[in-house]
Write an enzyme that holds these catalytic residues in place. Structure first.
Site, mmCIF file in Angstrom:
data_model
loop_
_atom_site.group_PDB
_atom_site.id
_atom_site.type_symbol
_atom_site.label_atom_id
_atom_site.label_comp_id
_atom_site.label_asym_id
_atom_site.label_seq_id
_atom_site.Cartn_x
_atom_site.Cartn_y
_atom_site.Cartn_z
ATOM 1 N N GLY A 148 48.666 36.034 26.598
ATOM 2 C CA GLY A 148 48.114 35.372 27.244
ATOM 3 C C GLY A 148 49.925 34.839 27.978
ATOM 4 N N CYS A 149 49.833 34.216 28.864
ATOM 5 C CA CYS A 149 51.086 33.826 30.167
ATOM 6 C C CYS A 149 51.622 32.815 29.263
ATOM 7 C CB CYS A 149 50.588 33.033 31.345
ATOM 8 S SG CYS A 149 49.617 31.865 31.584
ATOM 9 N N TYR A 150 51.136 31.376 29.176
ATOM 10 C CA TYR A 150 51.680 30.339 28.218
ATOM 11 C C TYR A 150 51.940 30.913 26.517
ATOM 12 C CZ TYR A 150 49.834 26.505 31.542
ATOM 13 O OH TYR A 150 49.463 25.568 31.908
#
Lengths: 342, 342, 342, 342
Positions: A148-150
């Protein structure tokens, strides 16, 4: 040439993947599926791709993805897990940009994602696609769970501290800010321009799906359970994640040297000079994480600032990086574009 | 390799030129000057260029630009005209991204730019660098006047209509909207975020410096004097120009076919299907002008919509396009990047 | 106290109406209906109204709007025409912020709005609520059709020129730019932050619903048919319309004096000094139209710049202005708020 | 009527003060000074004030501020301290919106602000103008130090926790995000639209001037030294501060009830229901701090989210609130405007 298929290419990670693959010298895009938009030329949905991508979206049922060497899933959660087995069985490698294979503990996954997992046995095989942590396994993988990005920004920021055992892992804090493209290309009132512009807000303080993913990754590095408070925020910008990370030091150390050493050989992690403040636009459009480490007033709190482009190092760029590793290409192939500033 | 120098690279056209040249396989950046920032590494001013550009800014007086094959001036108006002669005499070719050599009538230039021209005799030699109008002369040129951003969009939009003699040239209207980067990287209150965001305004209605440049170009095409009302506006976005052009038709014609025919062989002008509305983000970061032509309610007013990225096709990209032509390279070298969307 | 009801208050014109009415000393908000959100406190949908509006949304079928003195419709097109008759019959006055009663020629309305009109006979009674044109009739009206946002700006800008017969009405041009709130609070991909930010585009060039409304108003003023090219654009800002209007002068005149004279007694139209460029933020949140008139290079084209806040003078503020007129209150009641800048 | 003067009204806090005072029924604006813009009508600098403020800026040396009842300083740091004594001696009360009188320890002030204090003896008299902490002293004050924007949000957020002694004060964290108007109306490259838009960055991690101000206030409440890591960030929005505050709980407590009780009688602090996420736009233009308190996963970290409009509750609105208290007016006079949303 690597024959590539994409499932679900009408969202922002999809169009970003297309942008990067259009410039990849060794990838040949064979098919891109969309149930809703079958028949539509890709370039009429995304005018930016006119003259770059000649394909039309095709219906998944009429697309021979098993003839590809690699299939990317740029779909909502819960799709890849239904189709991955057949593709793997046909000898196709798979990179899932959604969350289906990110969490090793299936019960945890099912709780946070609110559905039953369609192929729990395959979760064990999947490799978590953060090359800076897992490069060797990715090289061998048939099935990669793209982070995921986070989690990409938060893990890259904490990694050197946890590997070195320098901080108290019982009270980590990740205060993260994302651009609105992180919410995807879905028609929802909350992400309208008139709702999100000139505005700032936190969300999901009670619990965000990226929390268990981060916890899993950091615990593995720390080799113990960790405790993290993760607060995501929505910032009125298009692209970019800025993670501000806080930890208590347990002992003194040369933090700048630690980070520079850890990432000295990484092509896509850039440790800024001491005292710097990375800005999200400095990585706009690029597969790069820029990091600065601070120790304000020489106290016992370390502050790490990490920025990525959520659609590139936080999604499509990292997926191409994983593809390059899986197919034995130079890791930076098609990923050397210069960030767009301003 | 073409040895390239840049004079004045600390503005937005400068950093954009650096972005493009960093990816140019046949250009070798030898020097970049800045009086104020001599000694500073380029990449410490623009973090986006870390790892891409190793040079430091150097003082103009200590920089041997005469050893370059080509020098770009990304300076304020009035600089290039003072240095061009010496460079040309040394056999260096010059592309001026400012306005010094754009207007053939020196008196007109001096009136609009408020200064005396330092080398009026060289104005005649300079070639106006709009390749879609002047490709052959550019190929032979020693000194190229790179067009302004508004003039690029407005001229490309009107060109087919004027060449075909289809419209009344006594009442053309160009209503143009620009992103704020068009104002440059100067510390001025009017372009602060808190002044320009969530705001829209016209400016320069009484007269803008790009007006005589547009008039000159269109008159040459129309082979007669033309009359144009030009109203520029500031829109709260970073990059992009949207020109909305209005003209009265003098006779019926298949406008769509006209535009498609005129630009069919142009790599950097994209005529959209009938009924389209180009958006500025569809060319963000790319050397491309997208155009649509409309005839609302089948009346006698033709409406042309033309979009460019002001820093690329409106400045640095067009300069690289001109460089490619001047040095006999394929015109698209280093200019094939896909627009960044979203 | 005027007992006020609102039908459909969950959109941007609705919340703006609530903001203004909350501060109106003579209006008492009795009910606000919403089929989808019945039971929800208004202030939990719009946190900005916490402590200001104590009501909950109620279901239209369970709301006694006939007990109100005035009902505002802040609904999509096609709703007010179904409910207005019953309210009028019950002695309630009605202001429709949508388009149901704006166009006197029902056939034209039905063509542009794509539905049959539910009460064509009432269209004739309705008064077009642009006070600067129709103040006396509004004072007597039972049913007011509140103008569209673009039509307000465009008509106020052209009005003095047409009344004075100064311009050629066969070739008017209105190039208008709107903030995204003009598209309403509907979940549509095209108005997501990531689609609309850092972007500029025209839309509806072939024909926009506000065109017949503008034509009707201007023709009435000019007392002849007029011909107008109207091109709306979407600008990446929240609030604001900027209309740039072009017309050919038929004779010389002191345009500045003309505009100042025409609007000298109007509380909500502000003619700027000669040479000015109004900005949309100068009317943000206020019921005000600021106008500047130019004649570039003393040619025969007149350029009018008119700005409004689309949600205030272009919608809710104008509706309150109409309410004040209909109930014999000072026209400026509750409309004296200072624009929010920056 | 209270006769009011303003020193330095050309910045954003100045224009905001003018907006609020223009609507204050008991304030009469007598003079507004500006050295650079003497003679200019206020409304020609800020078109939003046309028709609202008739004054011109006057030169400070020619302005009889000693005839006012109250003078606001909306100046850079270091100005008020030079003029306050003469005004106080003349019986004028003073509210300084800058930092000159905020820090009681003059040595600390001089270190952080890099200048010698012109009147250290007056620092002791000054009252820190955070009404929710110091209401009674403000009522009696001749000289009020209006708090900084970050300190307002951070202190209001931590206040109930520290008063109740619930958290470990040795490791507080304040991660704060500000709109760009917080940087003021100064011509600086870093705050240009093209630098600040579509971008996010931290700044001043090594130390920000608001840190000692926050430390002083919180230590007073906690009655012990506290340790705080404060990281400010710049978010691409106009107005608004979002403070995300982290503290470790030392004991269990009903946090929601604690906050509701503490602020139940405060007109300008709004505690949101449990589980809420306040957004900055919900206070845009209003003198309001909205707060939510969370305890993620029932762990031992408490997260407080506090939003204000930096120009209102963080500056000009709070100054008017202080004025109201000093002159015995209802505290909410002229401060009841509804936030502008969207």
């Amino acid at each position: 040439m690597i024959k590539v298929g994409i499932v679900g290419g009408t969202g922002y990670t999809g169009v970003e993947l297309l942008r990067l693959l259009a410039q990849h010298p060794l990838a040949e895009l064979r098919a891109i599926t969309s149930r809703a938009d079958a028949g539509t030329p890709v370039s009429s949905m995304f005018a930016s791709l006119r003259g770059q991508i000649g394909l039309c979206f095709t219906h998944p049922d009429e697309t021979h993805l098993e003839q590809c060497d690699l299939v990317f899933f740029a779909t909502p959660n819960g799709i890849a897990m239904q189709q991955a087995r057949a593709l793997l069985d046909a000898g196709v490698r798979v990179i899932d940009l959604a969350a289906d294979f990110r969490i090793r503990d299936v019960a945890v996954w099912e709780k946070w994602y609110g559905m039953s997992h369609a192929c729990p046995d395959m979760v064990a095989e999947a490799v978590y696609g953060l090359p800076e942590m897992n490069r060797d396994q990715i090289r061998q993988a048939r099935l990669v769970a793209n982070p995921g990005c986070y989690p990409t920004a938060v893990q890259l920021g904490f990694l050197p501290l946890l590997e070195a055992g320098l901080v108290d892992v019982s009270g980590l804090i990740a205060d993260a800010k994302s651009g609105v493209s992180g919410a995807g290309r879905k028609a929802e009132v909350g992400f309208l321009f008139s709702e999100a512009s000139d505005n700032f807000r936190a969300y999901g303080v009670a619990g965000h799906r990226h929390l268990p993913e981060i916890l899993q990754g950091l615990a593995r590095v720390a080799q113990q359970e960790i405790c993290l408070t993760f607060v995501p925020h929505l910032s009125p910008m298009n692209r970019g994640i800025h993670a501000t990370l806080y930890a208590r030091l347990r002992q003194d150390a040369d933090l700048q040297a630690l980070f520079e050493r850890r990432y000295g050989n990484e092509a896509f992690v850039d440790v800024l000079p001491a005292g710097s403040h990375p800005e999200t636009r400095s990585v706009r459009g690029a597969n790069c994480c820029r990091i600065a480490v601070h120790r304000p007033q020489q106290g016992n709190t370390v502050v790490v600032l990490a920025v990525i482009d959520n659609l590139v190092k936080g999604a499509a760029g990292q997926a191409v990086q994983n593809m390059n590793l899986m197919f034995g290409l130079p890791e930076t192939t098609a990923l050397t574009g210069v960030p767009l500033l301003p």
